[in-house]
Write a protein that holds these residues in place. Structure first.
Motif, short mmCIF file in Angstrom:
data_model
loop_
_atom_site.label_atom_id
_atom_site.label_comp_id
_atom_site.label_asym_id
_atom_site.label_seq_id
_atom_site.Cartn_x
_atom_site.Cartn_y
_atom_site.Cartn_z
N ALA A 248 45.12 43.15 33.88
CA ALA A 248 44.55 42.33 32.80
C ALA A 248 43.22 42.88 32.30
N LEU A 249 43.07 42.93 30.98
CA LEU A 249 41.76 43.21 30.39
C LEU A 249 41.06 41.87 30.20
N VAL A 250 39.90 41.71 30.83
CA VAL A 250 39.17 40.44 30.76
C VAL A 250 38.17 40.51 29.59
N LEU A 251 38.25 39.52 28.71
CA LEU A 251 37.38 39.47 27.53
C LEU A 251 36.29 38.44 27.71
N SER A 252 35.11 38.72 27.14
CA SER A 252 34.02 37.72 27.14
C SER A 252 33.04 38.09 26.03
N THR A 253 32.07 37.20 25.83
CA THR A 253 30.94 37.55 24.96
C THR A 253 29.96 38.36 25.81
N THR B 67 28.50 38.93 32.87
CA THR B 67 28.39 38.88 34.34
C THR B 67 29.50 38.03 34.94
N ASP B 68 29.80 36.91 34.28
CA ASP B 68 30.90 36.04 34.76
C ASP B 68 32.24 36.78 34.66
N ALA B 69 32.40 37.54 33.57
CA ALA B 69 33.65 38.29 33.39
C ALA B 69 33.79 39.36 34.48
N GLU B 70 32.67 40.01 34.81
CA GLU B 70 32.71 41.04 35.86
C GLU B 70 33.04 40.41 37.22
N ALA B 71 32.51 39.21 37.44
CA ALA B 71 32.81 38.52 38.71
C ALA B 71 34.31 38.18 38.76
N LEU B 72 34.85 37.79 37.61
CA LEU B 72 36.28 37.46 37.56
C LEU B 72 37.12 38.71 37.84
N VAL B 73 36.68 39.83 37.26
CA VAL B 73 37.37 41.11 37.49
C VAL B 73 37.34 41.45 38.99
N GLY C 64 39.81 45.87 33.55
CA GLY C 64 38.42 46.08 33.16
C GLY C 64 37.92 44.93 32.31
N VAL C 65 36.70 45.11 31.79
CA VAL C 65 36.06 44.06 30.98
C VAL C 65 35.80 44.59 29.58
N PHE C 66 36.03 43.77 28.58
CA PHE C 66 35.53 44.05 27.24
C PHE C 66 34.65 42.87 26.88
N ALA C 67 33.33 43.08 26.86
CA ALA C 67 32.39 41.96 26.69
C ALA C 67 31.76 41.97 25.30
N ALA D 18 39.96 49.53 23.95
CA ALA D 18 39.68 49.31 25.39
C ALA D 18 40.96 48.94 26.13
N TYR D 19 41.77 48.11 25.50
CA TYR D 19 43.05 47.67 26.09
C TYR D 19 43.93 48.89 26.40
N ASN D 20 44.02 49.77 25.41
CA ASN D 20 44.88 50.97 25.59
C ASN D 20 44.25 51.95 26.59
N ASP D 21 42.93 52.16 26.47
CA ASP D 21 42.25 53.11 27.36
C ASP D 21 42.37 52.69 28.83
N HIS D 22 42.33 51.36 29.08
CA HIS D 22 42.40 50.86 30.45
C HIS D 22 43.84 50.68 30.94
N GLY D 23 44.80 50.96 30.07
CA GLY D 23 46.21 50.77 30.47
C GLY D 23 46.51 49.31 30.81
N ALA D 24 45.90 48.38 30.06
CA ALA D 24 46.11 46.95 30.34
C ALA D 24 47.50 46.52 29.88
N ASP D 25 48.01 45.44 30.51
CA ASP D 25 49.30 44.90 30.06
C ASP D 25 49.22 43.41 29.72
N CYS D 26 48.01 42.86 29.70
CA CYS D 26 47.80 41.47 29.25
C CYS D 26 46.29 41.26 29.07
N VAL D 27 45.92 40.15 28.40
CA VAL D 27 44.49 39.84 28.24
C VAL D 27 44.16 38.49 28.85
N VAL D 28 42.94 38.40 29.37
CA VAL D 28 42.40 37.14 29.88
C VAL D 28 41.12 36.88 29.10
N SER D 29 41.06 35.73 28.41
CA SER D 29 39.83 35.37 27.70
C SER D 29 39.05 34.40 28.56
N LEU D 30 37.84 34.78 28.92
CA LEU D 30 36.96 33.89 29.68
C LEU D 30 35.87 33.44 28.72
#
Ligand code: NAD
Length: 348
Positions: free
Chosen positions: A31-36, A41-47, A56-59, A76-88
């Motif tokens: 999962a690519l984790v998204l945040s503002t 920091t919260d997104a990194e903790a979730l990761v 990874g994180v896209f903040a 970022a999604y493609n570079d990280h080879g993600a297969d879904c997104v998580v919005s925090l």
């Protein structure tokens, strides 16, 4: 007619710990984790908590889902080879998750942290060259939503109030929506009551987890009716004032709600009577205004930085394209409404 929006909801304190399980349930593993930037920091903790299930994180999420940000997130999604997104996060981060999912079909899990309600709607607003367009579609609706009230404890009181009133606006407009039905009305009233109970308790004691849970429950219901019923004067006016004059989203909703309700009430007194009753007001508009005062919410557009000189143009823009509202939209009345909201006067 009633059409529900299918979404899987996990609600409860600590439910964020089930994120990895939910990613696996969708048949995904990266999962690519998204945040503002603010919630990075919260997104990194979730990761960190996801371990190998995180790509990874896209903040870089920001207000109004600008297309160039979406392009960056897709890279970022493609570079990280993600297969879904998580919005925090709130509506801004969820908007980015929806924009990605709409383009590449990614499964989208939301861990909601505000009361805006976007996580359960099939609506996406995007901006390009300063112009905001709104689209609806089944591919926009996130697959899974995690509501963990503990994550809203960090939402400052002022933001909790304006975000809660923003949510309430969805439910109030659902009561007089052209395509309302008994189910949307039932959900809307339950939602308004939950937020009516929860917001004063949060103002009094911000770390009251029961109140936080009730507010998040109410905002889930508010978002649900936003996704099921068409909106009218209030949302159109907020869209015009927010979009064309660069006003803050939740605060603009909070200031305008008593005034748009008072205006519409003239054509829908019976439909809004339950709101007047819930707030023990002589009318729904006045009841909502007095509630906002009791919460210490912003009361005037002037206090949000809206210029008096822009009232006329805002009224003209808001009446340019006629649309459904129980009380017909006419220039003189809308001008008066905006002026009252600009000053912050109690609705008549
Ligand atoms: P937001 O997502 O812009 O968040 C505002 C700020 O609060 C951000 O910096 C965010 O990181 C921070 N924040 C979020 N949760 C927090 C928490 N728990 N603790 C501390 N800080 C936190 O605000 P919003 O009001 O949720 O969303 C507004 C946007 O959402 C607007 O662009 C609006 O158009 C959109 N929206 C869309 C829909 C829809 O159905 N498409 C519905 C509602 C709102």
């Amino acid at each position: 007619m009633y059409t529900g929006n299918p979404a899987r909801i996990l609600f409860g304190c600590g439910s964020r710990a089930r994120l990895a399980e939910e990613i696996g349930r969708l048949g995904r593993s990266h999962a690519l984790v998204l945040s503002t930037p603010f919630q990075k920091t919260d997104a990194e903790a979730l990761v960190a908590s996801l371990g190998p299930m995180a790509a990874g994180v896209f903040a870089g999420a920001t207000m109004h889902t600008p297309r160039e940000v979406t392009e960056g997130a897709l890279s970022a999604y493609n570079d990280h080879g993600a297969d879904c997104v998580v919005s925090l996060g709130g509506g801004s981060t969820i908007g980015l998750g929806k924009a990605i999912a709409r383009r590449n079909g990614a499964d989208h899990i939301v861990v909601a942290t505000t009361y805006a309600g976007s996580e359960v709607t099939n609506i996406l607003g995007e901006t390009e060259n300063g112009i905001k367009t709104t689209v609806r579609g089944p591919d926009i609706l996130p697959e899974t939503v995690i509501y963990d009230p503990e994550l809203t404890l960090s939402l400052p009181v002022a933001m909790s109030v304006t975000s809660g009133l923003n949510a309430m606006a969805h439910a109030v407009e659902a009561l007089y929506a052209q395509d309302r039905n008994p189910i949307t009305t039932m959900i809307a009233l339950e939602a308004i009551q939950a937020l009516r109970d929860a917001l004063p308790a949060i103002v009094a004691t911000p770390d009251n987890i029961e109140a936080r849970s009730r507010a998040l429950y109410g905002s889930w219901l508010c978002g649900s009716v936003l996704g099921m019923a068409g909106m009218a004067l209030h949302h159109k006016l907020c869209h015009t004032i927010g979009g064309s004059f660069d006003m803050p989203h939740a605060e603009t909703h909070a200031v305008l709600l008593p005034h748009t309700t008072a205006y519409t009430e003239r054509g829908a007194a019976d439909l809004l009577k339950p709101v007047a009753d819930l707030f023990a007001g002589p009318s729904a508009g006045v009841g909502l205004y007095d509630f906002a005062v009791s919460l210490g919410a912003p009361l005037s557009l002037a206090s949000l930085g809206f210029a008096e000189a822009d009232i006329e143009r805002a009224a003209e823009l808001a009446t340019l394209n006629p649309y459904y509202n129980p009380q017909p939209i006419e220039l003189e009345g809308i001008r008066t409404l905006i002026r009252r909201a600009w000053v912050g006067t109690r609705p008549a």
